[in-house]
Design a protein around this motif. Structure first.
Motif, short mmCIF file in Angstrom:
data_model
loop_
_atom_site.label_atom_id
_atom_site.label_comp_id
_atom_site.label_asym_id
_atom_site.label_seq_id
_atom_site.Cartn_x
_atom_site.Cartn_y
_atom_site.Cartn_z
N ARG A 289 0.83 -1.21 0.00
CA ARG A 289 0.00 0.00 0.00
C ARG A 289 0.87 1.26 0.00
NH1 ARG A 289 -5.53 -0.38 3.21
NH2 ARG A 289 -5.43 1.77 2.46
N ILE A 290 1.95 1.23 0.76
CA ILE A 290 2.87 2.37 0.78
C ILE A 290 3.52 2.53 -0.60
CG2 ILE A 290 5.01 3.27 1.77
CD1 ILE A 290 4.12 1.71 4.40
N ALA A 291 3.98 1.43 -1.17
CA ALA A 291 4.62 1.48 -2.50
C ALA A 291 3.63 1.98 -3.56
CB ALA A 291 5.15 0.10 -2.86
N THR A 292 2.37 1.63 -3.42
CA THR A 292 1.35 2.12 -4.35
C THR A 292 1.23 3.64 -4.25
OG1 THR A 292 0.12 0.04 -4.30
CG2 THR A 292 -1.12 2.02 -4.94
N GLY A 293 1.30 4.17 -3.04
CA GLY A 293 1.25 5.62 -2.85
C GLY A 293 2.40 6.33 -3.54
N TRP A 294 3.56 5.70 -3.53
CA TRP A 294 4.72 6.28 -4.21
C TRP A 294 4.70 5.98 -5.71
CZ3 TRP A 294 9.11 4.75 -0.30
CH2 TRP A 294 9.32 5.81 0.60
N ARG A 295 3.75 5.17 -6.15
CA ARG A 295 3.62 4.75 -7.55
C ARG A 295 4.83 3.94 -8.01
NH1 ARG A 295 -0.53 6.69 -5.80
NH2 ARG A 295 -1.84 8.21 -6.84
N LEU A 296 5.36 3.10 -7.08
CA LEU A 296 6.43 2.19 -7.45
C LEU A 296 5.85 1.03 -8.24
CD1 LEU A 296 8.45 2.03 -4.09
CD2 LEU A 296 8.81 3.54 -6.05
N LYS A 297 6.70 0.33 -8.97
CA LYS A 297 6.27 -0.78 -9.81
C LYS A 297 6.88 -2.08 -9.28
CE LYS A 297 8.44 -1.17 -13.62
NZ LYS A 297 9.06 -1.00 -14.92
N ARG A 298 6.01 -3.00 -8.81
CA ARG A 298 6.50 -4.30 -8.34
C ARG A 298 7.04 -5.07 -9.54
NH1 ARG A 298 6.89 -7.70 -4.54
NH2 ARG A 298 5.68 -6.67 -2.93
N VAL A 299 8.27 -5.60 -9.39
CA VAL A 299 8.90 -6.32 -10.50
C VAL A 299 9.23 -7.78 -10.17
CG1 VAL A 299 9.78 -4.23 -11.61
CG2 VAL A 299 11.21 -5.44 -9.92
N ALA A 300 8.91 -8.20 -8.97
CA ALA A 300 9.14 -9.60 -8.57
C ALA A 300 8.07 -9.98 -7.56
CB ALA A 300 10.53 -9.77 -7.95
N ASP A 301 7.70 -11.24 -7.59
CA ASP A 301 6.72 -11.72 -6.62
C ASP A 301 7.23 -11.51 -5.20
OD1 ASP A 301 4.96 -12.58 -8.59
OD2 ASP A 301 5.76 -14.63 -8.58
N PRO A 302 6.33 -11.24 -4.25
CA PRO A 302 6.76 -11.10 -2.86
C PRO A 302 7.42 -12.38 -2.36
CG PRO A 302 4.47 -10.43 -3.13
CD PRO A 302 4.89 -11.06 -4.41
N VAL A 303 8.44 -12.21 -1.57
CA VAL A 303 9.10 -13.36 -0.92
C VAL A 303 8.76 -13.26 0.57
CG1 VAL A 303 11.32 -14.41 -0.31
CG2 VAL A 303 10.97 -13.43 -2.60
N ILE A 304 8.15 -14.31 1.08
CA ILE A 304 7.84 -14.37 2.51
C ILE A 304 8.55 -15.60 3.08
CG2 ILE A 304 6.06 -14.66 4.27
CD1 ILE A 304 4.16 -13.11 2.42
N VAL A 305 9.42 -15.35 4.03
CA VAL A 305 10.17 -16.42 4.70
C VAL A 305 9.52 -16.66 6.05
CG1 VAL A 305 12.42 -17.10 5.62
CG2 VAL A 305 12.28 -15.76 3.49
N ASN A 306 8.92 -17.82 6.20
CA ASN A 306 8.21 -18.18 7.43
C ASN A 306 9.14 -18.96 8.34
OD1 ASN A 306 6.57 -19.24 9.42
ND2 ASN A 306 4.90 -19.76 8.02
N THR A 307 9.47 -18.37 9.48
CA THR A 307 10.36 -19.03 10.45
C THR A 307 9.60 -19.95 11.40
OG1 THR A 307 10.22 -17.24 12.06
CG2 THR A 307 11.96 -17.08 10.38
N ALA A 308 8.26 -19.90 11.36
CA ALA A 308 7.39 -20.72 12.23
C ALA A 308 7.63 -20.44 13.71
CB ALA A 308 7.53 -22.20 11.90
#
Length: 161
Positions: free
Chosen positions: A105-124
């Protein structure tokens, strides 16, 4: 830093997981500047050609230090970063989706362009002890971060982004 387009890797970490991922990404990137979130200035953001934001999820949101960086830099950078590429790595004890949504949402406000899928590392990490303990990130996930850093830096250097 040279005049070549460079990747800015902004990170925050309490228990070492996000820092390890950010450092791995920087290791893969030929032209990257690695700066801890509390030290990032609007000028750093404006000087970069693209961004990798690496943060932990705390209580289903971005960590306070990462959010504070965005709060401090948001308005000075508004209207000055449009179209620049970004990617994210979230280090989480569970799903990481809350922090990811908040950052997007913050990046959208800055009008940035996502160029890679989000990476989420789950440490459990689910118990208070596990949540507060220093994190060790598996080599496969560090390699994924290195590859992402390399891809972002190469995309910037070759003008793909």
């Amino acid at each position: 830093m040279t005049d070549a387009p460079h990747l800015l890797i902004v990170w925050h970490s309490r228990t070492g997981g996000s820092e390890a991922l950010a450092r791995a990404a920087a290791g893969g990137a030929a032209t990257a500047c690695l700066i801890a979130a509390p030290d990032v200035t609007p000028a750093d953001l404006q000087a970069a050609a693209g961004y990798l934001f690496v943060a932990p999820e705390n209580l289903a949101a971005l960590s306070g230090a990462m959010k504070e960086m965005f709060d401090r830099c948001y308005y000075p950078c508004l209207g000055k970063l449009e179209g620049r590429p970004y990617a994210t790595i979230i280090c989480a004890g569970s799903d990481g989706e809350g922090a990811q949504r908040q950052l997007d949402r913050i990046a959208t406000g800055w009008r940035l362009k996502r160029v890679a899928d989000p990476v989420i590392v789950n440490t459990a990490a689910q118990s208070p002890e596990a949540i507060l303990a220093p994190k060790t990130i598996p080599e496969t996930r560090l390699a994924e971060a290195r590859d992402l850093g390399a891809a972002l830096a190469e995309g910037l250097a070759s003008g793909i982004f």
